[in-house]
Motif scaffolding. Structure first.
Motif, mmCIF file in Angstrom:
data_model
loop_
_atom_site.group_PDB
_atom_site.id
_atom_site.type_symbol
_atom_site.label_atom_id
_atom_site.label_comp_id
_atom_site.label_asym_id
_atom_site.label_seq_id
_atom_site.Cartn_x
_atom_site.Cartn_y
_atom_site.Cartn_z
ATOM 1 N N PRO A 10 54.368 79.860 -33.502
ATOM 2 C CA PRO A 10 53.587 80.629 -32.543
ATOM 3 C C PRO A 10 52.412 81.356 -33.190
ATOM 4 C CG PRO A 10 55.942 81.048 -32.292
ATOM 5 C CD PRO A 10 55.776 80.282 -33.556
ATOM 6 N N LYS A 11 51.338 81.493 -32.424
ATOM 7 C CA LYS A 11 50.186 82.231 -32.943
ATOM 8 C C LYS A 11 50.501 83.706 -33.095
ATOM 9 C CE LYS A 11 47.719 80.908 -29.439
ATOM 10 N NZ LYS A 11 46.570 80.669 -28.525
ATOM 11 N N VAL A 12 51.438 84.227 -32.292
ATOM 12 C CA VAL A 12 51.871 85.626 -32.381
ATOM 13 C C VAL A 12 53.392 85.664 -32.396
ATOM 14 C CG1 VAL A 12 51.855 87.903 -31.292
ATOM 15 C CG2 VAL A 12 49.820 86.456 -31.168
ATOM 16 N N VAL A 13 53.952 86.426 -33.320
ATOM 17 C CA VAL A 13 55.393 86.676 -33.365
ATOM 18 C C VAL A 13 55.605 88.157 -33.097
ATOM 19 C CG1 VAL A 13 57.468 86.677 -34.795
ATOM 20 C CG2 VAL A 13 55.857 84.774 -34.952
ATOM 21 N N CYS A 14 56.464 88.479 -32.138
ATOM 22 C CA CYS A 14 56.677 89.864 -31.711
ATOM 23 C C CYS A 14 58.057 90.335 -32.173
ATOM 24 C CB CYS A 14 56.598 89.970 -30.196
ATOM 25 S SG CYS A 14 55.142 89.187 -29.478
ATOM 26 N N VAL A 15 58.102 91.502 -32.772
ATOM 27 C CA VAL A 15 59.358 92.049 -33.283
ATOM 28 C C VAL A 15 59.479 93.503 -32.851
ATOM 29 C CG1 VAL A 15 60.716 92.617 -35.344
ATOM 30 C CG2 VAL A 15 59.369 90.503 -35.287
ATOM 31 N N GLY A 16 60.642 93.876 -32.312
ATOM 32 C CA GLY A 16 60.906 95.262 -31.963
ATOM 33 C C GLY A 16 62.062 95.808 -32.780
ATOM 34 N N ARG A 17 61.868 96.975 -33.377
ATOM 35 C CA ARG A 17 62.929 97.641 -34.137
ATOM 36 C C ARG A 17 62.829 99.139 -33.925
ATOM 37 N NH1 ARG A 17 61.780 93.548 -38.140
ATOM 38 N NH2 ARG A 17 63.625 92.308 -38.602
ATOM 39 N N ASP A 18 63.961 99.812 -34.003
ATOM 40 C CA ASP A 18 64.003 101.267 -33.891
ATOM 41 C C ASP A 18 64.445 101.859 -35.218
ATOM 42 O OD1 ASP A 18 63.287 101.128 -31.216
ATOM 43 O OD2 ASP A 18 65.371 101.014 -30.540
ATOM 44 N N TYR A 19 63.828 102.995 -35.579
ATOM 45 C CA TYR A 19 64.159 103.685 -36.824
ATOM 46 C C TYR A 19 64.480 105.143 -36.537
ATOM 47 C CZ TYR A 19 62.314 99.614 -39.228
ATOM 48 O OH TYR A 19 62.105 98.324 -39.654
ATOM 49 N N THR A 39 55.953 102.595 -29.699
ATOM 50 C CA THR A 39 55.892 103.148 -28.350
ATOM 51 C C THR A 39 56.361 104.598 -28.318
ATOM 52 O OG1 THR A 39 58.106 102.286 -27.873
ATOM 53 C CG2 THR A 39 56.227 100.900 -27.275
ATOM 54 N N ALA A 40 57.083 105.021 -29.340
ATOM 55 C CA ALA A 40 57.541 106.410 -29.433
ATOM 56 C C ALA A 40 57.669 106.779 -30.904
ATOM 57 C CB ALA A 40 58.879 106.588 -28.726
ATOM 58 N N GLY A 74 60.201 111.489 -37.064
ATOM 59 C CA GLY A 74 60.896 111.466 -35.788
ATOM 60 C C GLY A 74 61.386 110.055 -35.517
ATOM 61 N N ALA A 75 62.226 109.903 -34.488
ATOM 62 C CA ALA A 75 62.711 108.571 -34.125
ATOM 63 C C ALA A 75 61.531 107.701 -33.700
ATOM 64 C CB ALA A 75 63.733 108.675 -33.006
ATOM 65 N N VAL A 76 61.482 106.488 -34.232
ATOM 66 C CA VAL A 76 60.347 105.589 -33.999
ATOM 67 C C VAL A 76 60.828 104.303 -33.329
ATOM 68 C CG1 VAL A 76 58.684 104.078 -35.147
ATOM 69 C CG2 VAL A 76 58.869 106.466 -35.834
ATOM 70 N N SER A 77 60.165 103.932 -32.234
ATOM 71 C CA SER A 77 60.405 102.649 -31.587
ATOM 72 C C SER A 77 59.254 101.724 -31.961
ATOM 73 C CB SER A 77 60.483 102.823 -30.062
ATOM 74 O OG SER A 77 61.593 103.637 -29.708
ATOM 75 N N LEU A 78 59.486 100.906 -32.964
ATOM 76 C CA LEU A 78 58.432 100.073 -33.542
ATOM 77 C C LEU A 78 58.314 98.753 -32.800
ATOM 78 C CD1 LEU A 78 56.435 100.052 -35.962
ATOM 79 C CD2 LEU A 78 58.184 98.817 -37.242
ATOM 80 N N ARG A 79 57.078 98.378 -32.487
ATOM 81 C CA ARG A 79 56.797 97.101 -31.843
ATOM 82 C C ARG A 79 55.674 96.444 -32.631
ATOM 83 N NH1 ARG A 79 60.883 98.732 -30.449
ATOM 84 N NH2 ARG A 79 61.611 99.269 -28.353
ATOM 85 N N ILE A 109 51.715 94.472 -25.146
ATOM 86 C CA ILE A 109 52.691 94.435 -26.242
ATOM 87 C C ILE A 109 54.110 94.450 -25.691
ATOM 88 C CG2 ILE A 109 53.638 95.753 -28.176
ATOM 89 C CD1 ILE A 109 50.753 96.630 -28.815
ATOM 90 N N LEU A 110 54.366 95.322 -24.722
ATOM 91 C CA LEU A 110 55.709 95.403 -24.145
ATOM 92 C C LEU A 110 56.099 94.080 -23.479
ATOM 93 C CD1 LEU A 110 55.675 99.006 -22.633
ATOM 94 C CD2 LEU A 110 56.682 98.231 -24.789
ATOM 95 N N ARG A 111 55.157 93.462 -22.769
ATOM 96 C CA ARG A 111 55.460 92.180 -22.140
ATOM 97 C C ARG A 111 55.674 91.092 -23.199
ATOM 98 N NH1 ARG A 111 54.912 90.190 -17.063
ATOM 99 N NH2 ARG A 111 55.524 92.330 -16.579
ATOM 100 N N ALA A 112 54.889 91.119 -24.261
ATOM 101 C CA ALA A 112 55.057 90.131 -25.327
ATOM 102 C C ALA A 112 56.426 90.260 -25.984
ATOM 103 C CB ALA A 112 53.952 90.295 -26.365
ATOM 104 N N ILE A 113 56.900 91.501 -26.148
ATOM 105 C CA ILE A 113 58.228 91.711 -26.720
ATOM 106 C C ILE A 113 59.290 91.121 -25.784
ATOM 107 C CG2 ILE A 113 59.954 93.470 -27.267
ATOM 108 C CD1 ILE A 113 57.934 93.250 -29.456
ATOM 109 N N GLN A 114 59.110 91.314 -24.478
ATOM 110 C CA GLN A 114 60.062 90.764 -23.510
ATOM 111 C C GLN A 114 60.104 89.237 -23.559
ATOM 112 O OE1 GLN A 114 58.807 92.291 -19.723
ATOM 113 N NE2 GLN A 114 59.519 94.374 -20.134
#
Length: 259
Positions: A10-19, A39-40, A74-79, A109-114
């Protein structure tokens, strides 16, 4: 965790992680260019000899092969978006750059993660990626960043200031941390940072104020948390370095549509 990565396909790879607050991702790099967004939470990112504090209204563009490290404030929601070389716009810089995130990009970004599990690059997903990449390339650049020194003596002092921006020790006391004279410390700052140490220190304080303001803290809270004698003294310095009053900057960050 993040590490050297080579993505094919894929031209774009989307990854979501929380820290969690205080979470750390040590120095690493990727084979693809990367848009680091949360996002946070506020991220402290170090790359290419500079430091950025990145709140949810900002993102950091990092080119392929550039070492970087992350510390969660602080808590981070990484996208994160990893972009293939052939899809990177020529308008995007080669050096790490802070970008102002628009409401449209956030939703993209949120839609791409979905859609991260899909492989429909010739259909809806591919069109989404094309719009997303175009939007990233059009984002305005944000000038606020902090240079970091290479000399270990000056670095010890700079790290001490970053650990406690409200610390009001004078140059003589800071020079003892460096194991050097105040004159040597001043000379190292001019050479490694390209500006007087006092100016760098003010920049560090202003940068440290951004998470406070973005998090809803008042100008008074930010001023006293960073060691200023009064809110007006802080506001004056903030305006001089950022080009806007702290309250105005906070309102813009809270409502990206006002930019």
């Amino acid at each position: 965790m993040f590490g050297p990565a080579s993505f094919r396909g894929p031209k774009v790879v989307c990854v979501g992680r929380d820290y969690p607050d205080g979470g750390i991702v040590g120095p690493h790099c990727h084979a693809r260019a990367q848009l680091i967004y949360a996002t946070a939470g506020v991220m402290e990112i170090r790359a290419a000899g500079s430091l950025w504090l990145v709140p949810p209204q900002r993102a950091l563009w990092v080119g392929a092969g550039v070492d970087h490290a992350l510390h969660a404030r602080g808590a981070v929601s990484l996208r994160t978006l990893y972009v293939a070389d052939h899809a990177v716009s020529a308008a995007l810089p080669d050096v790490p750059t802070s970008l102002a995130v628009t409401p449209l990009l956030r939703e993209l970004i949120l839609r791409a993660i979905q859609c991260a599990g899909e492989t429909d690059e010739d259909g809806r997903q591919g069109r989404l990626f094309d719009v997303l990449i175009d939007e990233v390339a059009a984002l305005p650049h944000c000038p606020l960043r902090l240079s970091m020194p290479s000399d270990p003596r000056l670095r010890r002092v700079c790290e001490a200031v970053l650990a406690n921006p409200a610390d009001r020790r004078d140059m003589a006391a800071l020079a003892r941390i460096a194991g050097a004279s105040p004159r040597t410390l001043a000379r190292l700052a001019e050479r490694d940072l390209g500006l007087p140490f006092s100016v760098w220190r003010q920049q560090a304080r202003i940068l440290a104020a951004l998470p406070v303001l973005v998090g809803g803290g008042s100008v008074t809270e930010a001023a006293f948390a960073l060691g200023y004698d009064s809110p007006s003294a802080f506001a004056s310095m903030f305006r001089r370095m950022v080009g806007a009053a702290p309250a105005t900057h906070r309102a813009r960050e809270a409502d990206p549509a006002r930019r």
